[in-house]
Design a protein around this motif. Sequence first.
Motif, short mmCIF file in Angstrom:
data_model
loop_
_atom_site.label_atom_id
_atom_site.label_comp_id
_atom_site.label_asym_id
_atom_site.label_seq_id
_atom_site.Cartn_x
_atom_site.Cartn_y
_atom_site.Cartn_z
N LYS A 207 0.86 -1.17 0.00
CA LYS A 207 0.00 0.00 0.00
C LYS A 207 0.90 1.23 0.00
O LYS A 207 1.75 1.38 0.86
N MET A 208 0.72 2.09 -1.02
CA MET A 208 1.62 3.22 -1.17
C MET A 208 1.12 4.41 -0.36
O MET A 208 -0.05 4.78 -0.47
N PRO A 209 1.99 5.02 0.41
CA PRO A 209 1.55 6.17 1.21
C PRO A 209 1.46 7.44 0.36
O PRO A 209 2.21 8.38 0.54
N LEU A 210 0.52 7.48 -0.59
CA LEU A 210 0.39 8.65 -1.47
C LEU A 210 -0.50 9.71 -0.80
O LEU A 210 -1.48 9.36 -0.17
N THR A 211 -0.15 10.97 -0.99
CA THR A 211 -1.06 12.03 -0.54
C THR A 211 -2.22 12.09 -1.53
O THR A 211 -2.10 11.59 -2.66
N PRO A 212 -3.37 12.70 -1.13
CA PRO A 212 -4.50 12.78 -2.06
C PRO A 212 -4.10 13.43 -3.40
O PRO A 212 -4.54 12.97 -4.46
N GLU A 213 -3.24 14.45 -3.35
CA GLU A 213 -2.84 15.11 -4.61
C GLU A 213 -2.02 14.15 -5.47
O GLU A 213 -2.18 14.08 -6.69
N GLN A 214 -1.11 13.42 -4.82
CA GLN A 214 -0.29 12.48 -5.58
C GLN A 214 -1.15 11.40 -6.20
O GLN A 214 -0.93 10.98 -7.34
N LEU A 215 -2.17 10.95 -5.44
CA LEU A 215 -3.06 9.92 -5.96
C LEU A 215 -3.74 10.41 -7.24
O LEU A 215 -3.79 9.70 -8.25
N GLU A 216 -4.24 11.67 -7.20
CA GLU A 216 -4.92 12.21 -8.39
C GLU A 216 -3.96 12.31 -9.57
O GLU A 216 -4.29 11.96 -10.70
#
Length: 232
Positions: A207-216
Amino acid sequence: MLSKSAARLFFLVGTFATTVAFVALTVDTLRQVPEQTNEAQLSPAVIRGKELWESNNCMGCHTLFGEGAYYAPDLTQVYERRGPAFIRQMLTDPEGLYPGQRRMVTYAFTQEEQDDMIAFLEWCSHVDLNGFPPPPTVGVATAPAGAGAVAVPQVYQQICSACHAVGGVGGQVGPALDGVASRRDADYLRRWLEDPLAINPKSRMPKMPLTPEQLEEVLAYLSTLKAGEPAP
Ligand code: HEC
Ligand code: HEC
């Protein structure tokens, strides 16, 4: 041949001149240290990270500023090279990033200790070392440059491409992502990136610890990877 008094004069003037030069250069170097090291940014977190760095003997395997052991990659620029999410993953579950070939210790760091270590490595990466270490550094998988409308997000290049290839460039741990937007719909990709293990408990993708912006950003990029179209 110098006469005795000329030799003495030569000795005295020479010694004096080189001593002055030595002291002046030393003062000049020390004068530059606070600026080169961004001393003002030495926050308590950075200092705690440095203590963790020492008490866990990271230097037993890694080099930092060229000091340490040559078993594992130099970490001076690791913050720029890999980014915080990758480092956190490495400090939580190194085997997840290097299945079957982990040689890095798995540390039981708390969230706060991880933050401190990342703060320390970030601080290191901003120290002005007059160009050290020279590029390129070890084993960086680069994603293809984004020529299309959507640029390849930095976080994709730092983490995802360690395991996935696009257009033949990138790691081999996971499947190549060419055409992934045709195989999977947007909703699936979102759920997958939010938590692969919720979809497939046996997944080897952490599970990658992406921020919401990075996810988008990453989702926007993946949506451009359609079958039959060259990678953007
Ligand atoms: C036993 C040796 C060893 C120790 C001790 C060790 N590491 Fe590592 N580390 C490695 C190896 C080997 C790699 C390369 C990836 C792999 O094979 O696991 C690595 C990779 C990394 C990376 C990713 C580097 C990159 O460019 O991808 C980071 C960040 C890292 N280590 C941080 C640390 C920190 C912080 C510590 C101390 C808390 C530490 N390591 C202690 C062996 C070690
Ligand atoms: C440690 C290696 C690793 C990393 C890092 C990684 N993945 Fe994966 N990924 C995998 C593996 C392995 C699979 C195959 C599925 C499985 O094992 O369950 C996979 C599957 C996928 C799939 C599904 C592909 C399909 O055809 O169904 C997508 C999409 C994906 N990854 C995107 C990403 C993105 C985006 C990132 C970066 C945020 C990323 N991955 C980071 C290992 C990784």
